[in-house]
Design a protein around this motif. Structure first.
Motif, PDB file in Angstrom:
ATOM      1  N   TYR A   1       0.856  -1.178   0.000  1.00  0.00           N
ATOM      2  CA  TYR A   1       0.000   0.000   0.000  1.00  0.00           C
ATOM      3  C   TYR A   1       0.893   1.230   0.000  1.00  0.00           C
ATOM      4  CZ  TYR A   1      -2.615  -3.793   2.130  1.00  0.00           C
ATOM      5  OH  TYR A   1      -3.163  -5.008   2.389  1.00  0.00           O
ATOM      6  N   SER A   2       0.437   2.271  -0.687  1.00  0.00           N
ATOM      7  CA  SER A   2       1.247   3.473  -0.733  1.00  0.00           C
ATOM      8  C   SER A   2       0.407   4.682  -1.122  1.00  0.00           C
ATOM      9  CB  SER A   2       2.380   3.306  -1.739  1.00  0.00           C
ATOM     10  OG  SER A   2       3.179   4.454  -1.784  1.00  0.00           O
ATOM     11  N   GLU A   3       0.873   5.833  -0.711  1.00  0.00           N
ATOM     12  CA  GLU A   3       0.343   7.090  -1.210  1.00  0.00           C
ATOM     13  C   GLU A   3       1.328   7.574  -2.262  1.00  0.00           C
ATOM     14  OE1 GLU A   3      -0.401   9.822   1.974  1.00  0.00           O
ATOM     15  OE2 GLU A   3      -1.603   8.358   3.062  1.00  0.00           O
ATOM     16  N   LEU A   4       0.820   8.285  -3.260  1.00  0.00           N
ATOM     17  CA  LEU A   4       1.669   8.751  -4.344  1.00  0.00           C
ATOM     18  C   LEU A   4       1.702  10.269  -4.408  1.00  0.00           C
ATOM     19  CD1 LEU A   4       0.442   6.351  -7.174  1.00  0.00           C
ATOM     20  CD2 LEU A   4       2.541   6.152  -5.832  1.00  0.00           C
TER      21      LEU A   4
ATOM     22  N   LYS B   1      12.127  -0.699  -4.506  1.00  0.00           N
ATOM     23  CA  LYS B   1      13.127   0.336  -4.800  1.00  0.00           C
ATOM     24  C   LYS B   1      12.620   1.300  -5.867  1.00  0.00           C
ATOM     25  CE  LYS B   1      17.320  -2.143  -3.550  1.00  0.00           C
ATOM     26  NZ  LYS B   1      18.545  -2.786  -4.026  1.00  0.00           N
ATOM     27  N   THR B   2      12.008   0.764  -6.908  1.00  0.00           N
ATOM     28  CA  THR B   2      11.508   1.589  -8.004  1.00  0.00           C
ATOM     29  C   THR B   2      10.421   2.539  -7.522  1.00  0.00           C
ATOM     30  OG1 THR B   2      12.045  -0.124  -9.615  1.00  0.00           O
ATOM     31  CG2 THR B   2      10.401   1.519 -10.279  1.00  0.00           C
ATOM     32  N   VAL B   3       9.480   2.038  -6.744  1.00  0.00           N
ATOM     33  CA  VAL B   3       8.371   2.857  -6.263  1.00  0.00           C
ATOM     34  C   VAL B   3       8.875   3.937  -5.303  1.00  0.00           C
ATOM     35  CG1 VAL B   3       6.247   2.798  -4.885  1.00  0.00           C
ATOM     36  CG2 VAL B   3       6.619   1.085  -6.661  1.00  0.00           C
ATOM     37  N   LYS B   4       9.829   3.582  -4.443  1.00  0.00           N
ATOM     38  CA  LYS B   4      10.345   4.538  -3.459  1.00  0.00           C
ATOM     39  C   LYS B   4      11.188   5.638  -4.084  1.00  0.00           C
ATOM     40  CE  LYS B   4      10.484   1.460   0.533  1.00  0.00           C
ATOM     41  NZ  LYS B   4      11.386   0.698   1.441  1.00  0.00           N
ATOM     42  N   GLU B   5      12.028   5.297  -5.053  1.00  0.00           N
ATOM     43  CA  GLU B   5      12.944   6.309  -5.600  1.00  0.00           C
ATOM     44  C   GLU B   5      12.289   7.211  -6.632  1.00  0.00           C
ATOM     45  OE1 GLU B   5      15.318   3.687  -8.997  1.00  0.00           O
ATOM     46  OE2 GLU B   5      16.342   4.273  -7.160  1.00  0.00           O
ATOM     47  N   GLY B   6      11.137   6.830  -7.129  1.00  0.00           N
ATOM     48  CA  GLY B   6      10.431   7.633  -8.109  1.00  0.00           C
ATOM     49  C   GLY B   6      10.610   7.056  -9.504  1.00  0.00           C
ATOM     50  N   PHE B   7       9.606   7.254 -10.344  1.00  0.00           N
ATOM     51  CA  PHE B   7       9.628   6.638 -11.667  1.00  0.00           C
ATOM     52  C   PHE B   7       8.839   7.470 -12.659  1.00  0.00           C
ATOM     53  CE2 PHE B   7       6.265   4.834  -9.063  1.00  0.00           C
ATOM     54  CZ  PHE B   7       5.136   4.900  -9.870  1.00  0.00           C
ATOM     55  N   THR B   8       9.135   7.226 -13.922  1.00  0.00           N
ATOM     56  CA  THR B   8       8.363   7.806 -15.008  1.00  0.00           C
ATOM     57  C   THR B   8       7.574   6.685 -15.667  1.00  0.00           C
ATOM     58  OG1 THR B   8      10.171   7.504 -16.583  1.00  0.00           O
ATOM     59  CG2 THR B   8      10.027   9.645 -15.467  1.00  0.00           C
TER      60      THR B   8
ATOM     61  N   GLY C   1       4.535  -7.642 -28.825  1.00  0.00           N
ATOM     62  CA  GLY C   1       3.189  -7.477 -29.343  1.00  0.00           C
ATOM     63  C   GLY C   1       2.136  -7.132 -28.298  1.00  0.00           C
ATOM     64  N   ILE C   2       2.540  -6.950 -27.047  1.00  0.00           N
ATOM     65  CA  ILE C   2       1.614  -6.645 -25.954  1.00  0.00           C
ATOM     66  C   ILE C   2       1.696  -5.151 -25.630  1.00  0.00           C
ATOM     67  CG2 ILE C   2       1.019  -7.117 -23.533  1.00  0.00           C
ATOM     68  CD1 ILE C   2       0.672  -9.583 -25.251  1.00  0.00           C
ATOM     69  N   ASP C   3       0.554  -4.465 -25.629  1.00  0.00           N
ATOM     70  CA  ASP C   3       0.515  -3.061 -25.228  1.00  0.00           C
ATOM     71  C   ASP C   3       0.530  -2.963 -23.714  1.00  0.00           C
ATOM     72  OD1 ASP C   3       0.344  -1.891 -27.796  1.00  0.00           O
ATOM     73  OD2 ASP C   3      -1.795  -2.370 -27.889  1.00  0.00           O
ATOM     74  N   GLY C   4       1.212  -1.949 -23.214  1.00  0.00           N
ATOM     75  CA  GLY C   4       1.268  -1.762 -21.776  1.00  0.00           C
ATOM     76  C   GLY C   4       1.953  -0.463 -21.420  1.00  0.00           C
ATOM     77  N   ILE C   5       2.557  -0.451 -20.237  1.00  0.00           N
ATOM     78  CA  ILE C   5       3.293   0.718 -19.770  1.00  0.00           C
ATOM     79  C   ILE C   5       4.685   0.299 -19.326  1.00  0.00           C
ATOM     80  CG2 ILE C   5       1.310   2.116 -19.088  1.00  0.00           C
ATOM     81  CD1 ILE C   5       1.804   1.146 -16.176  1.00  0.00           C
ATOM     82  N   LEU C   6       5.613   1.229 -19.459  1.00  0.00           N
ATOM     83  CA  LEU C   6       6.976   1.017 -19.017  1.00  0.00           C
ATOM     84  C   LEU C   6       7.232   1.969 -17.858  1.00  0.00           C
ATOM     85  CD1 LEU C   6       9.486  -0.646 -19.751  1.00  0.00           C
ATOM     86  CD2 LEU C   6      10.255   1.313 -21.085  1.00  0.00           C
ATOM     87  N   ILE C   7       7.530   1.408 -16.712  1.00  0.00           N
ATOM     88  CA  ILE C   7       7.854   2.191 -15.523  1.00  0.00           C
ATOM     89  C   ILE C   7       9.371   2.158 -15.390  1.00  0.00           C
ATOM     90  CG2 ILE C   7       7.738   2.193 -13.012  1.00  0.00           C
ATOM     91  CD1 ILE C   7       4.860   1.302 -13.216  1.00  0.00           C
ATOM     92  N   LYS C   8       9.974   3.357 -15.398  1.00  0.00           N
ATOM     93  CA  LYS C   8      11.432   3.452 -15.337  1.00  0.00           C
ATOM     94  C   LYS C   8      11.854   4.310 -14.156  1.00  0.00           C
ATOM     95  CE  LYS C   8      13.759   3.594 -19.350  1.00  0.00           C
ATOM     96  NZ  LYS C   8      14.242   4.167 -20.613  1.00  0.00           N
ATOM     97  N   SER C   9      12.814   3.780 -13.400  1.00  0.00           N
ATOM     98  CA  SER C   9      13.474   4.561 -12.365  1.00  0.00           C
ATOM     99  C   SER C   9      14.924   4.718 -12.817  1.00  0.00           C
ATOM    100  CB  SER C   9      13.390   3.845 -11.018  1.00  0.00           C
ATOM    101  OG  SER C   9      14.182   2.671 -11.027  1.00  0.00           O
ATOM    102  N   SER C  10      15.746   5.265 -11.964  1.00  0.00           N
ATOM    103  CA  SER C  10      17.144   5.432 -12.364  1.00  0.00           C
ATOM    104  C   SER C  10      17.871   4.095 -12.474  1.00  0.00           C
ATOM    105  CB  SER C  10      17.870   6.351 -11.384  1.00  0.00           C
ATOM    106  OG  SER C  10      17.906   5.760 -10.100  1.00  0.00           O
ATOM    107  N   LYS C  11      17.346   3.050 -11.831  1.00  0.00           N
ATOM    108  CA  LYS C  11      18.041   1.763 -11.828  1.00  0.00           C
ATOM    109  C   LYS C  11      17.254   0.609 -12.435  1.00  0.00           C
ATOM    110  CE  LYS C  11      20.761   2.946  -7.840  1.00  0.00           C
ATOM    111  NZ  LYS C  11      20.341   3.691  -6.707  1.00  0.00           N
TER     112      LYS C  11
END
Length: 143
Positions: free
Chosen positions: A72-75, A108-115, A123-133
């Motif tokens: 669980y998290s707040e954003l 780590k990704t959720v805590k450090e921030g992501f785009t 062939g699958i549509d989706g989203i790419l979540i990227k952090s610095s690592k």
């Protein structure tokens, strides 16, 4: 005056840059609303871990399953980055190493921030979540 080789290289770089920018469209937080299943993490297939993120854009909340436990998290957002402000989860042991691998990197990704950008893998549509690592590809669960 540019020679032919320089002109060709410049044109090629320009075309590649245009193609890549068209392929990576940023996603607004409101467009994330719903459940997303993690498919790949840092190039590795991790579907077996069954990690899920559930974005509640209206209330700026993130719920889900990190491969081992509910989370669980707040954003909060700033510019194009999304970051967790209060990530909480249970500390139950993970069943297999794939679950631990996913859990650690997802937190780590959720805590450090992501785009977030729209993406397509195999062939699958989706989203790419990227952090610095880390780089995580998710598929919308209702599609």
């Amino acid at each position: 005056m540019l020679d032919k080789k320089t002109l060709m290289v410049t044109l090629l770089v320009s075309l590649c840059t245009s193609y890549l920018s068209a392929q990576t469209k940023s996603v607004d937080v409101d467009d994330l609303h719903g459940n997303w299943h993690l498919r790949t993490m840092d190039g590795q297939d991790v579907r077996e871990a069954r990690a899920i993120l559930d974005f509640d854009a209206k209330n700026m909340k993130l719920n889900g399953f990190d491969g081992c436990n509910p989370m669980y998290s707040e954003l909060k957002t700033n510019d194009k980055t999304i970051q967790s402000t209060k990530l909480s989860t249970r500390q139950n042991a993970c069943r297999q190493s794939i679950h631990s691998y996913v859990r650690t990197r997802l937190h780590k990704t959720v805590k450090e921030g992501f785009t977030v950008t729209k993406a397509k893998q195999k062939g699958i549509d989706g989203i790419l979540i990227k952090s610095s690592k880390h780089e995580l590809f998710f598929k919308w669960m209702n599609s």
